[in-house]
Design a protein around this motif. Structure first.
Motif, PDB file in Angstrom:
ATOM      1  N   GLN A  74      35.778  39.091  29.041  1.00 53.70           N
ATOM      2  CA  GLN A  74      35.271  38.681  30.349  1.00 53.70           C
ATOM      3  C   GLN A  74      35.869  39.558  31.445  1.00 53.70           C
ATOM      4  OE1 GLN A  74      33.098  36.121  30.901  1.00 53.70           O
ATOM      5  NE2 GLN A  74      32.986  35.571  28.754  1.00 53.70           N
ATOM      6  N   LEU A  75      35.099  39.739  32.511  1.00 52.22           N
ATOM      7  CA  LEU A  75      35.640  40.412  33.686  1.00 52.22           C
ATOM      8  C   LEU A  75      36.703  39.519  34.327  1.00 52.22           C
ATOM      9  CD1 LEU A  75      35.441  42.900  35.496  1.00 52.22           C
ATOM     10  CD2 LEU A  75      33.703  41.704  36.830  1.00 52.22           C
ATOM     11  N   LEU A  76      36.373  38.248  34.483  1.00 52.16           N
ATOM     12  CA  LEU A  76      37.308  37.237  34.982  1.00 52.16           C
ATOM     13  C   LEU A  76      37.276  36.057  34.019  1.00 52.16           C
ATOM     14  CD1 LEU A  76      36.260  37.270  38.752  1.00 52.16           C
ATOM     15  CD2 LEU A  76      38.235  38.401  37.737  1.00 52.16           C
ATOM     16  N   PHE A  77      38.405  35.434  33.775  1.00 54.91           N
ATOM     17  CA  PHE A  77      38.446  34.365  32.778  1.00 54.91           C
ATOM     18  C   PHE A  77      37.955  33.026  33.316  1.00 54.91           C
ATOM     19  CE2 PHE A  77      42.396  33.491  34.929  1.00 54.91           C
ATOM     20  CZ  PHE A  77      42.538  32.122  34.845  1.00 54.91           C
ATOM     21  N   PHE A  78      37.975  32.820  34.614  1.00 57.85           N
ATOM     22  CA  PHE A  78      37.734  31.493  35.163  1.00 57.85           C
ATOM     23  C   PHE A  78      36.290  31.205  35.528  1.00 57.85           C
ATOM     24  CE2 PHE A  78      39.452  34.267  38.450  1.00 57.85           C
ATOM     25  CZ  PHE A  78      38.450  34.234  39.407  1.00 57.85           C
ATOM     26  N   THR A  79      35.391  32.126  35.266  1.00 60.62           N
ATOM     27  CA  THR A  79      33.982  31.846  35.523  1.00 60.62           C
ATOM     28  C   THR A  79      33.103  32.606  34.531  1.00 60.62           C
ATOM     29  OG1 THR A  79      32.188  31.972  37.124  1.00 60.62           O
ATOM     30  CG2 THR A  79      33.905  33.629  37.328  1.00 60.62           C
ATOM     31  N   ALA A  80      32.157  31.896  33.966  1.00 57.49           N
ATOM     32  CA  ALA A  80      31.228  32.513  33.019  1.00 57.49           C
ATOM     33  C   ALA A  80      30.251  33.450  33.733  1.00 57.49           C
ATOM     34  CB  ALA A  80      30.461  31.433  32.265  1.00 57.49           C
ATOM     35  N   ARG A  81      30.083  33.289  35.032  1.00 58.28           N
ATOM     36  CA  ARG A  81      29.150  34.122  35.787  1.00 58.28           C
ATOM     37  C   ARG A  81      29.599  35.574  35.891  1.00 58.28           C
ATOM     38  NH1 ARG A  81      24.497  31.239  36.339  1.00 58.28           N
ATOM     39  NH2 ARG A  81      24.898  29.257  37.314  1.00 58.28           N
ATOM     40  N   PHE A 115      39.995  48.156  26.724  1.00 56.67           N
ATOM     41  CA  PHE A 115      38.840  49.054  26.746  1.00 56.67           C
ATOM     42  C   PHE A 115      37.572  48.288  27.127  1.00 56.67           C
ATOM     43  CE2 PHE A 115      35.131  50.654  24.414  1.00 56.67           C
ATOM     44  CZ  PHE A 115      34.979  51.889  25.029  1.00 56.67           C
ATOM     45  N   GLN A 116      37.371  47.119  26.507  1.00 58.14           N
ATOM     46  CA  GLN A 116      36.178  46.316  26.772  1.00 58.14           C
ATOM     47  C   GLN A 116      36.139  45.846  28.224  1.00 58.14           C
ATOM     48  OE1 GLN A 116      38.206  45.920  24.161  1.00 58.14           O
ATOM     49  NE2 GLN A 116      36.975  45.905  22.297  1.00 58.14           N
ATOM     50  N   ILE A 152      33.396  48.762  34.869  1.00 60.24           N
ATOM     51  CA  ILE A 152      32.774  50.015  35.324  1.00 60.24           C
ATOM     52  C   ILE A 152      31.256  49.924  35.314  1.00 60.24           C
ATOM     53  CG2 ILE A 152      32.435  52.450  34.705  1.00 60.24           C
ATOM     54  CD1 ILE A 152      35.454  52.432  33.843  1.00 60.24           C
ATOM     55  N   VAL A 153      30.675  49.396  34.240  1.00 61.38           N
ATOM     56  CA  VAL A 153      29.212  49.318  34.157  1.00 61.38           C
ATOM     57  C   VAL A 153      28.669  48.361  35.219  1.00 61.38           C
ATOM     58  CG1 VAL A 153      27.257  48.655  32.698  1.00 61.38           C
ATOM     59  CG2 VAL A 153      29.126  49.996  31.733  1.00 61.38           C
ATOM     60  N   ASN A 154      29.307  47.206  35.393  1.00 60.34           N
ATOM     61  CA  ASN A 154      28.844  46.256  36.404  1.00 60.34           C
ATOM     62  C   ASN A 154      28.934  46.843  37.807  1.00 60.34           C
ATOM     63  OD1 ASN A 154      28.029  43.345  35.629  1.00 60.34           O
ATOM     64  ND2 ASN A 154      29.624  43.894  34.157  1.00 60.34           N
ATOM     65  N   PHE A 155      30.082  47.385  38.145  1.00 63.09           N
ATOM     66  CA  PHE A 155      30.242  47.916  39.496  1.00 63.09           C
ATOM     67  C   PHE A 155      29.384  49.151  39.726  1.00 63.09           C
ATOM     68  CE2 PHE A 155      34.109  45.271  39.310  1.00 63.09           C
ATOM     69  CZ  PHE A 155      33.821  44.458  40.396  1.00 63.09           C
ATOM     70  N   ALA A 156      29.166  49.957  38.701  1.00 58.08           N
ATOM     71  CA  ALA A 156      28.289  51.127  38.836  1.00 58.08           C
ATOM     72  C   ALA A 156      26.859  50.683  39.138  1.00 58.08           C
ATOM     73  CB  ALA A 156      28.337  51.983  37.572  1.00 58.08           C
ATOM     74  N   LEU A 157      26.395  49.661  38.441  1.00 59.42           N
ATOM     75  CA  LEU A 157      25.025  49.194  38.690  1.00 59.42           C
ATOM     76  C   LEU A 157      24.902  48.499  40.041  1.00 59.42           C
ATOM     77  CD1 LEU A 157      23.836  48.290  35.141  1.00 59.42           C
ATOM     78  CD2 LEU A 157      22.653  49.738  36.772  1.00 59.42           C
ATOM     79  N   ILE A 158      25.932  47.790  40.455  1.00 52.32           N
ATOM     80  CA  ILE A 158      25.891  47.174  41.785  1.00 52.32           C
ATOM     81  C   ILE A 158      25.873  48.261  42.861  1.00 52.32           C
ATOM     82  CG2 ILE A 158      27.217  45.804  43.450  1.00 52.32           C
ATOM     83  CD1 ILE A 158      27.943  43.964  41.098  1.00 52.32           C
ATOM     84  N   ASN A 170      30.644  37.424  33.306  1.00 50.79           N
ATOM     85  CA  ASN A 170      30.751  37.988  31.963  1.00 50.79           C
ATOM     86  C   ASN A 170      30.134  39.382  31.942  1.00 50.79           C
ATOM     87  OD1 ASN A 170      27.963  37.925  31.471  1.00 50.79           O
ATOM     88  ND2 ASN A 170      28.033  35.921  30.547  1.00 50.79           N
ATOM     89  N   ALA A 171      29.935  39.896  30.768  1.00 54.65           N
ATOM     90  CA  ALA A 171      29.518  41.297  30.618  1.00 54.65           C
ATOM     91  C   ALA A 171      28.222  41.639  31.344  1.00 54.65           C
ATOM     92  CB  ALA A 171      29.395  41.624  29.139  1.00 54.65           C
ATOM     93  N   ALA A 172      27.229  40.770  31.299  1.00 51.09           N
ATOM     94  CA  ALA A 172      25.908  41.125  31.819  1.00 51.09           C
ATOM     95  C   ALA A 172      25.517  40.383  33.086  1.00 51.09           C
ATOM     96  CB  ALA A 172      24.858  40.858  30.749  1.00 51.09           C
ATOM     97  N   ASP A 173      25.999  39.176  33.263  1.00 52.68           N
ATOM     98  CA  ASP A 173      25.506  38.325  34.345  1.00 52.68           C
ATOM     99  C   ASP A 173      25.902  38.784  35.733  1.00 52.68           C
ATOM    100  OD1 ASP A 173      24.579  36.787  32.318  1.00 52.68           O
ATOM    101  OD2 ASP A 173      26.041  35.195  32.550  1.00 52.68           O
ATOM    102  N   PHE A 174      27.053  39.389  35.853  1.00 53.40           N
ATOM    103  CA  PHE A 174      27.588  39.715  37.171  1.00 53.40           C
ATOM    104  C   PHE A 174      26.743  40.746  37.901  1.00 53.40           C
ATOM    105  CE2 PHE A 174      30.777  42.311  39.618  1.00 53.40           C
ATOM    106  CZ  PHE A 174      30.794  41.469  40.710  1.00 53.40           C
ATOM    107  N   GLY A 175      26.552  41.890  37.309  1.00 50.58           N
ATOM    108  CA  GLY A 175      25.849  42.938  38.029  1.00 50.58           C
ATOM    109  C   GLY A 175      24.786  43.672  37.260  1.00 50.58           C
ATOM    110  N   ILE A 176      24.927  43.756  35.958  1.00 56.03           N
ATOM    111  CA  ILE A 176      24.016  44.597  35.178  1.00 56.03           C
ATOM    112  C   ILE A 176      22.584  44.098  35.265  1.00 56.03           C
ATOM    113  CG2 ILE A 176      23.445  45.454  32.870  1.00 56.03           C
ATOM    114  CD1 ILE A 176      26.474  45.348  32.241  1.00 56.03           C
ATOM    115  N   VAL A 177      22.330  42.915  34.744  1.00 54.19           N
ATOM    116  CA  VAL A 177      20.961  42.407  34.702  1.00 54.19           C
ATOM    117  C   VAL A 177      20.424  42.106  36.106  1.00 54.19           C
ATOM    118  CG1 VAL A 177      19.442  40.599  33.801  1.00 54.19           C
ATOM    119  CG2 VAL A 177      21.197  41.601  32.326  1.00 54.19           C
TER     120      VAL A 177
END
Length: 179
Positions: free
Chosen positions: A85-92, A28-29, A35-41, A94-101
């Motif tokens: 995490q969206l992907l396990f191999f990079t901290a970039r 779920f997480q 969804i939230v990251n890709f929606a904001l992108i 994570n929940a907020a860094d990728f697309g939201i903020v």
């Protein structure tokens, strides 16, 4: 001593990979993060002012680097964690860094190009991130506060968004002086 660190890092990497594959991926997480990251992108791509695409994209990238660096710092100093995490191999990613903020910051930069409206927008975006988004992600178990609180997030967000605008404005100004 470095060999111990190297061995522990290998073990940690393997554990994180197994956790992500067997527990996190398609949970779920994970779906909320995706969804939230890709929606904001997509929103960012849809709303971007095509006449000012370069400075707004620079704002997105500067925000991506700044937020990612701040988040990695917070994780390393045990201030907070991202159990999912969206992907396990990079901290970039994570929940907020990728697309939201970064998307919110780039859109703020686009719609509030002058400093006074930007500061007002900064207050609103920082409040939204810190007092709405972060608590929601905490309730869902996506974000975990350790030695941190939402007020600190708000203050750091205010400062970093000012720094991001200053950097982007400087880059835009320099690029115009070379043309």
């Amino acid at each position: 001593m470095y060999q111990q660190i190297e061995e522990l890092q290998k073990s940690l990497n393997q554990l994180q990979k197994e956790y992500w594959i067997h527990t996190d991926l398609f949970s779920f997480q994970w779906w909320v993060i995706a969804i939230v990251n890709f929606a904001l992108i997509l929103l960012f791509i849809f709303l971007i002012d095509r006449q000012r695409i370069l400075p707004i994209t620079i704002a997105f990238l500067v925000a991506f680097i700044t937020v990612g660096t701040l988040d990695e710092t917070g994780v390393k100093f045990n201030l907070w964690q991202y159990p999912h995490q969206l992907l396990f191999f990079t901290a970039r990613f994570n929940a907020a860094d990728f697309g939201i903020v970064p998307s919110l910051v780039a859109l703020l930069y686009q719609y509030c190009s002058k400093w006074k409206p930007y500061i007002i927008g900064n207050l609103l975006v920082s409040a939204l991130i810190s007092f709405v988004g972060a608590p929601l992600f905490t309730k869902m178990g996506i974000y975990k506060l350790l030695n941190w609180n939402y007020l600190y997030s708000f203050l750091v967000s205010l400062i970093s968004l000012i720094v991001i605008k200053a950097i982007v404005d400087l880059i835009v100004k320099k690029s115009k002086s070379y043309n």
